[in-house]
Design a protein around this motif. Structure first.
Motif, PDB file in Angstrom:
ATOM      1  N   TRP A 102      51.766  69.904 -43.506  1.00  0.00           N
ATOM      2  CA  TRP A 102      51.309  68.696 -42.749  1.00  0.00           C
ATOM      3  C   TRP A 102      51.422  67.533 -43.928  1.00  0.00           C
ATOM      4  CZ3 TRP A 102      50.832  65.374 -39.182  1.00  0.00           C
ATOM      5  CH2 TRP A 102      49.836  64.448 -39.178  1.00  0.00           C
ATOM      6  N   GLN A 118      46.884  79.150 -42.293  1.00  0.00           N
ATOM      7  CA  GLN A 118      46.203  77.800 -41.981  1.00  0.00           C
ATOM      8  C   GLN A 118      46.456  77.042 -43.189  1.00  0.00           C
ATOM      9  OE1 GLN A 118      43.384  76.893 -39.656  1.00  0.00           O
ATOM     10  NE2 GLN A 118      44.624  77.839 -38.392  1.00  0.00           N
ATOM     11  N   SER A 150      56.911  93.415 -34.787  1.00  0.00           N
ATOM     12  CA  SER A 150      56.609  92.433 -33.693  1.00  0.00           C
ATOM     13  C   SER A 150      55.200  92.985 -33.022  1.00  0.00           C
ATOM     14  CB  SER A 150      57.717  92.489 -32.712  1.00  0.00           C
ATOM     15  OG  SER A 150      58.943  92.213 -33.386  1.00  0.00           O
ATOM     16  N   PHE A 151      54.229  92.942 -33.842  1.00  0.00           N
ATOM     17  CA  PHE A 151      53.027  93.178 -33.226  1.00  0.00           C
ATOM     18  C   PHE A 151      52.466  92.069 -32.485  1.00  0.00           C
ATOM     19  CE2 PHE A 151      52.231  91.439 -37.505  1.00  0.00           C
ATOM     20  CZ  PHE A 151      51.347  90.668 -37.235  1.00  0.00           C
ATOM     21  N   ASP A 152      51.490  92.343 -31.556  1.00  0.00           N
ATOM     22  CA  ASP A 152      50.994  91.267 -30.674  1.00  0.00           C
ATOM     23  C   ASP A 152      50.178  90.296 -31.545  1.00  0.00           C
ATOM     24  OD1 ASP A 152      51.974  92.122 -28.465  1.00  0.00           O
ATOM     25  OD2 ASP A 152      50.044  93.344 -27.734  1.00  0.00           O
ATOM     26  N   VAL A 153      50.216  88.973 -31.359  1.00  0.00           N
ATOM     27  CA  VAL A 153      49.850  88.010 -32.333  1.00  0.00           C
ATOM     28  C   VAL A 153      48.398  87.679 -31.494  1.00  0.00           C
ATOM     29  CG1 VAL A 153      50.090  85.704 -33.213  1.00  0.00           C
ATOM     30  CG2 VAL A 153      51.826  87.268 -33.305  1.00  0.00           C
ATOM     31  N   PRO A 154      47.375  87.480 -32.171  1.00  0.00           N
ATOM     32  CA  PRO A 154      46.123  86.811 -31.462  1.00  0.00           C
ATOM     33  C   PRO A 154      46.047  85.233 -31.069  1.00  0.00           C
ATOM     34  CG  PRO A 154      45.663  87.214 -33.598  1.00  0.00           C
ATOM     35  CD  PRO A 154      47.166  87.832 -33.372  1.00  0.00           C
ATOM     36  N   GLU A 155      45.338  84.782 -30.370  1.00  0.00           N
ATOM     37  CA  GLU A 155      45.226  83.422 -30.268  1.00  0.00           C
ATOM     38  C   GLU A 155      45.238  82.882 -31.607  1.00  0.00           C
ATOM     39  OE1 GLU A 155      45.252  80.094 -27.729  1.00  0.00           O
ATOM     40  OE2 GLU A 155      45.174  82.161 -27.004  1.00  0.00           O
ATOM     41  N   LEU A 156      46.098  81.699 -32.230  1.00  0.00           N
ATOM     42  CA  LEU A 156      46.187  81.225 -33.303  1.00  0.00           C
ATOM     43  C   LEU A 156      45.655  79.745 -32.981  1.00  0.00           C
ATOM     44  CD1 LEU A 156      49.682  82.337 -34.691  1.00  0.00           C
ATOM     45  CD2 LEU A 156      47.333  83.216 -35.419  1.00  0.00           C
ATOM     46  N   ARG A 157      44.868  79.147 -33.914  1.00  0.00           N
ATOM     47  CA  ARG A 157      44.496  77.781 -33.973  1.00  0.00           C
ATOM     48  C   ARG A 157      45.318  77.180 -35.154  1.00  0.00           C
ATOM     49  NH1 ARG A 157      40.533  77.212 -38.031  1.00  0.00           N
ATOM     50  NH2 ARG A 157      40.210  79.493 -38.963  1.00  0.00           N
ATOM     51  N   MET A 158      45.428  75.644 -34.791  1.00  0.00           N
ATOM     52  CA  MET A 158      46.104  74.829 -35.682  1.00  0.00           C
ATOM     53  C   MET A 158      44.911  74.318 -36.529  1.00  0.00           C
ATOM     54  SD  MET A 158      49.273  74.406 -35.277  1.00  0.00           S
ATOM     55  CE  MET A 158      49.983  72.624 -35.594  1.00  0.00           C
ATOM     56  N   PRO A 159      45.389  74.081 -37.853  1.00  0.00           N
ATOM     57  CA  PRO A 159      44.073  73.556 -38.533  1.00  0.00           C
ATOM     58  C   PRO A 159      43.920  72.283 -38.359  1.00  0.00           C
ATOM     59  CG  PRO A 159      46.491  73.598 -39.668  1.00  0.00           C
ATOM     60  CD  PRO A 159      46.598  74.214 -38.503  1.00  0.00           C
ATOM     61  N   GLU A 160      42.653  71.596 -38.819  1.00  0.00           N
ATOM     62  CA  GLU A 160      42.406  70.331 -38.349  1.00  0.00           C
ATOM     63  C   GLU A 160      43.324  69.347 -39.311  1.00  0.00           C
ATOM     64  OE1 GLU A 160      38.960  68.540 -37.589  1.00  0.00           O
ATOM     65  OE2 GLU A 160      38.576  69.956 -36.071  1.00  0.00           O
ATOM     66  N   LEU A 161      44.190  68.759 -38.814  1.00  0.00           N
ATOM     67  CA  LEU A 161      45.052  67.986 -39.655  1.00  0.00           C
ATOM     68  C   LEU A 161      44.334  66.346 -39.854  1.00  0.00           C
ATOM     69  CD1 LEU A 161      48.387  68.348 -37.428  1.00  0.00           C
ATOM     70  CD2 LEU A 161      47.484  69.497 -39.466  1.00  0.00           C
ATOM     71  N   PRO A 162      44.182  66.247 -41.058  1.00  0.00           N
ATOM     72  CA  PRO A 162      43.732  65.007 -41.495  1.00  0.00           C
ATOM     73  C   PRO A 162      44.493  63.682 -41.440  1.00  0.00           C
ATOM     74  CG  PRO A 162      44.242  66.197 -43.452  1.00  0.00           C
ATOM     75  CD  PRO A 162      44.515  67.040 -42.263  1.00  0.00           C
ATOM     76  N   ASP A 163      44.082  62.789 -41.401  1.00  0.00           N
ATOM     77  CA  ASP A 163      44.874  61.323 -41.391  1.00  0.00           C
ATOM     78  C   ASP A 163      45.307  61.175 -42.815  1.00  0.00           C
ATOM     79  OD1 ASP A 163      44.453  61.103 -38.676  1.00  0.00           O
ATOM     80  OD2 ASP A 163      43.120  59.545 -38.886  1.00  0.00           O
ATOM     81  N   ASN A 185      50.493  57.895 -37.484  1.00  0.00           N
ATOM     82  CA  ASN A 185      49.810  59.189 -37.459  1.00  0.00           C
ATOM     83  C   ASN A 185      49.833  60.198 -36.138  1.00  0.00           C
ATOM     84  OD1 ASN A 185      48.270  60.387 -39.702  1.00  0.00           O
ATOM     85  ND2 ASN A 185      47.121  58.481 -39.701  1.00  0.00           N
ATOM     86  N   GLU A 199      46.711  99.342 -32.541  1.00  0.00           N
ATOM     87  CA  GLU A 199      46.862  98.456 -31.330  1.00  0.00           C
ATOM     88  C   GLU A 199      47.846  99.253 -30.425  1.00  0.00           C
ATOM     89  OE1 GLU A 199      50.393  95.340 -31.345  1.00  0.00           O
ATOM     90  OE2 GLU A 199      48.621  94.217 -32.146  1.00  0.00           O
ATOM     91  N   ARG A 238      54.747 101.606 -38.601  1.00  0.00           N
ATOM     92  CA  ARG A 238      53.774 100.628 -39.245  1.00  0.00           C
ATOM     93  C   ARG A 238      53.124 101.112 -40.492  1.00  0.00           C
ATOM     94  NH1 ARG A 238      51.368  97.836 -33.971  1.00  0.00           N
ATOM     95  NH2 ARG A 238      53.227  96.790 -33.300  1.00  0.00           N
ATOM     96  N   LEU A 241      62.969  90.805 -38.576  1.00  0.00           N
ATOM     97  CA  LEU A 241      61.807  90.011 -37.827  1.00  0.00           C
ATOM     98  C   LEU A 241      62.075  88.424 -37.494  1.00  0.00           C
ATOM     99  CD1 LEU A 241      59.106  90.272 -36.246  1.00  0.00           C
ATOM    100  CD2 LEU A 241      57.984  89.532 -38.226  1.00  0.00           C
ATOM    101  N   ARG A 265      52.926  86.606 -38.203  1.00  0.00           N
ATOM    102  CA  ARG A 265      53.767  87.662 -38.528  1.00  0.00           C
ATOM    103  C   ARG A 265      54.190  87.904 -39.903  1.00  0.00           C
ATOM    104  NH1 ARG A 265      55.970  87.436 -33.103  1.00  0.00           N
ATOM    105  NH2 ARG A 265      54.804  88.396 -31.679  1.00  0.00           N
TER     106      ARG A 265
END
Lengths: 257, 171
Positions: free
Chosen positions: B51, B44, A57-70, B7, B102, B112, B131, B27
Motif C-alpha cells: 500500500w 497483512q 490449493s487448500f481452502d483459504v479462510p476469510e481474509l481481512r484487508m489491513p487497515e490502510l493508513p492515509d 486517497n 482439513e 501435504r 500453484l 497460499r
C-alpha cells in the motif's frame, strides 16, 4: 539411451519432464511419442502434479484487508522495489553493459574479500577478466540445464585438449563441454552438477590473476582462482558451497605449460 | 485533485489489484513459512508495505510478481525478526495440524506432509510453478537464481515427493 533414435536421450527427457510436466521444452513431444518408457514416466509425473496441485490449493479462510493508513505526504516508508527507472543519462548500450559487469565484479571483490588480505592488490586486469567471465555466462544459458547425462569422453578430450592440459574425472559429473573464447583465447567451458544446481568452470591456462577474484551477484557465487600460470573460474548458485569443489577442481586440472 | 480524493482513488486501485490475488498470496505465504497462522501475519504486513509503495507499481498487470516479491521479503523479515527456528514437521502447530486435517483424503494428507518436509529451496519453486503458474524464467527472476537452478530444484522436488508418496503407499 532411447531406442527411438531421437536426439533427446531418455535420461534427459526424464530430467526435463520432472522439472516441467507441461513439456514446454524442445524435442520432448517427439521423443515421448516414440519411447514407451518415457511416456509412462510422463504419465506418472502428470498424475503426481495433479496431486501436488490439489495439495497446494487448500481452502483459504476469510481474509481481512489491513487497515490502510492515509498517505498524504507520508512517503518516507516507501519500499524500494526492483523496478527499472528511466535513466537521466543516455549512452551506447555496450558501455552500460561493460560498466555493469566491471562494477559487478568489483563489488564482488569488495563484498567477499574476507579471505583476502588486501583487495587493492586486485588489478584492473583481474577485474576485466572477471567482467568477461560474467559476460560469458549470459551467452550460453543452455549450458546450465539440469541433467545427469555425462559428456562423452571424446567430446571432453576435444575440449580439454593437449594444448590446455589434462583433467581427471575426479572433477565430478561433467554435463557440458564447449570450447569458448575469453579474452581472445579459446578455453574449455565446462559444467558440473553441484548441490544447488549446475556449476560453471572456465579453464583459462593463459589468464593469470594476481589473487582469487570473488564473483558474486544476486544469483551467483563464484571465484576466479589463480592456478599456476593460469586461472580457473568456478561459478555456482548463490547458496552453493564451493570450498570442496574448489579443491576438487584445482586437484583435477594440470596445465600443459 | 485534493488529498482525500487521491486517497480514495488510491484505495480503489489497491483493492482492485489485491482482491484477485489475496488468496493466492496467502497460499504462497503459507507454503513459504509452512504455517497458516504466520502466513496471515506475513500477508497483512506485506499488503501494508505494498500500500505504501503502490506508486512504484507502474503497470497493474505486473501486480502479481510485484506482490509476491513483497510477500517473500516480508516472510524473510518475519523470521529474521522473530529468530524462529525451522518448523519441525513432527511437532506441528495447531494451525498446521488443522490444515493437514482439513481433508479426509489420506492421499492428500500424505502429499501435504511430503510438501511440508521438502527443503525450502525445493518447495518454493514448486509452489510458484504449480500453484502460481509461473514460468521457469519468472521463478528465476523472483528467486534471484538462474533458470538452470530452477529446473534442477523442480526436478529434485518432484522426485523427492514421488519417493515419499511411494514409501507411504508401501507401508
Amino acid at each position: 539411451m532411447s531406442t527411438s533414435g531421437n536426439i533427446m536421450k531418455c535420461d534427459d527427457y526424464k530430467q526435463a519432464i520432472a522439472a516441467d510436466p507441461s513439456e514446454s521444452f524442445a524435442d520432448g513431444a517427439e521423443h515421448v511419442a516414440a519411447c514407451a518408457s518415457c511416456a509412462e514416466f510422463k504419465a506418472e509425473m502428470i498424475a503426481l502434479d495433479e496431486s501436488i496441485a490439489k495439495a497446494l490449493s487448500f481452502d483459504v479462510p476469510e481474509l481481512r484487508m489491513p487497515e490502510l493508513p492515509d498517505l498524504d505526504g507520508q512517503d518516507e516508508n516507501v519500499v524500494n522495489m526492483p523496478f527499472k527507472r528511466k535513466s537521466r543519462f543516455t549512452m551506447p548500450p555496450w558501455i552500460g553493459i561493460a560498466a555493469g559487469f566491471a562494477l559487478a565484479a568489483f563489488l564482488g571483490v569488495q563484498f567477499l574479500a574476507t579471505d583476502i588480505t588486501d583487495i587493492t592488490n586486485s588489478s584492473d586486469k583481474d577485474l576485466l577478466l572477471a567482467a568477461q567471465v560474467l559476460s560469458h555466462l549470459d551467452h550460453e544459458p543452455n549450458a546450465l540445464l539440469p541433467t545427469n547425462t555425462e559428456v562423452a569422453e571424446e567430446r571432453l578430450a576435444q575440449v580439454v585438449n593437449d594444448d590446455v592440459g589434462t583433467m581427471d574425472r575426479g572433477i565430478g559429473l561433467v554435463t557440458y563441454a564447449m570450447s569458448c573464447v575469453i579474452n581472445g583465447r579459446t578455453i574449455p567451458h565446462l559444467v558440473i552438477q553441484g548441490e544447488k544446481g549446475p556449476i560453471t568452470l572456465l579453464l583459462m591456462p593463459d589468464e593469470m590473476v594476481s589473487m582469487p577474484v570473488p564473483l558474486v551477484g544476486e544469483s551467483i557465487n563464484g571465484v576466479i582462482l589463480p592456478v599456476g600460470n593460469g586461472s580457473i573460474a568456478i561459478i555456482g548458485e548463490r547458496d552453493e558451497r564451493l570450498d570442496d569443489i574448489k579443491k576438487r577442481v584445482v586437484n583435477s586440472v594440470e596445465w600443459s605449460t | 485533485m485534493n488529498n482525500s480524493l487521491a486517497n480514495v482513488e488510491r484505495k480503489q486501485r489497491f483493492n482492485r489489484v489485491v482482491s484477485v490475488l489475496h488468496k493466492d498470496l496467502y497460499r504462497y505465504a503459507t507454503w513459504l513459512c509452512r504455517d497458516p497462522g504466520i502466513a496471515e501475519e506475513v500477508v497483512q504486513e506485506a499488503l501494508l508495505r505494498a500500500w505504501k509503495s503502490l506508486d512504484a507499481l507502474r503497470d497493474d498487470d505486473a501486480a502479481k510478481p510485484w506482490l509476491l516479491t513483497i510477500v517473500r521479503r516480508e516472510n524473510a523479515r518475519y523470521f529474521e525478526r522473530k529468530r524462529l527456528e525451522t518448523v519441525d514437521i513432527d511437532s506441528l502447530t495447531p494451525a498446521q495440524s488443522a490444515m493437514l486435517a482439513e481433508t479426509e483424503d489420506p492421499n492428500l494428507t500424505v502429499m501435504r506432509q511430503a510438501i511440508f518436509r521438502l527443503q525450502d529451496d525445493y518447495r518454493e519453486p514448486l509452489v510458484l510453478q504449480v500453484l502460481m503458474g509461473h514460468s521457469t524464467k519468472e521463478i528465476a527472476e523472483l528467486m534471484g537464481i538462474n533458470p538452470g537452478a530452477v529446473l534442477t530444484r523442480l526436478h529434485r522436488a518432484r522426485i523427492k515427493l514421488k519417493d515419499e508418496v511411494e514409501k507411504e503407499d508401501a507401508k
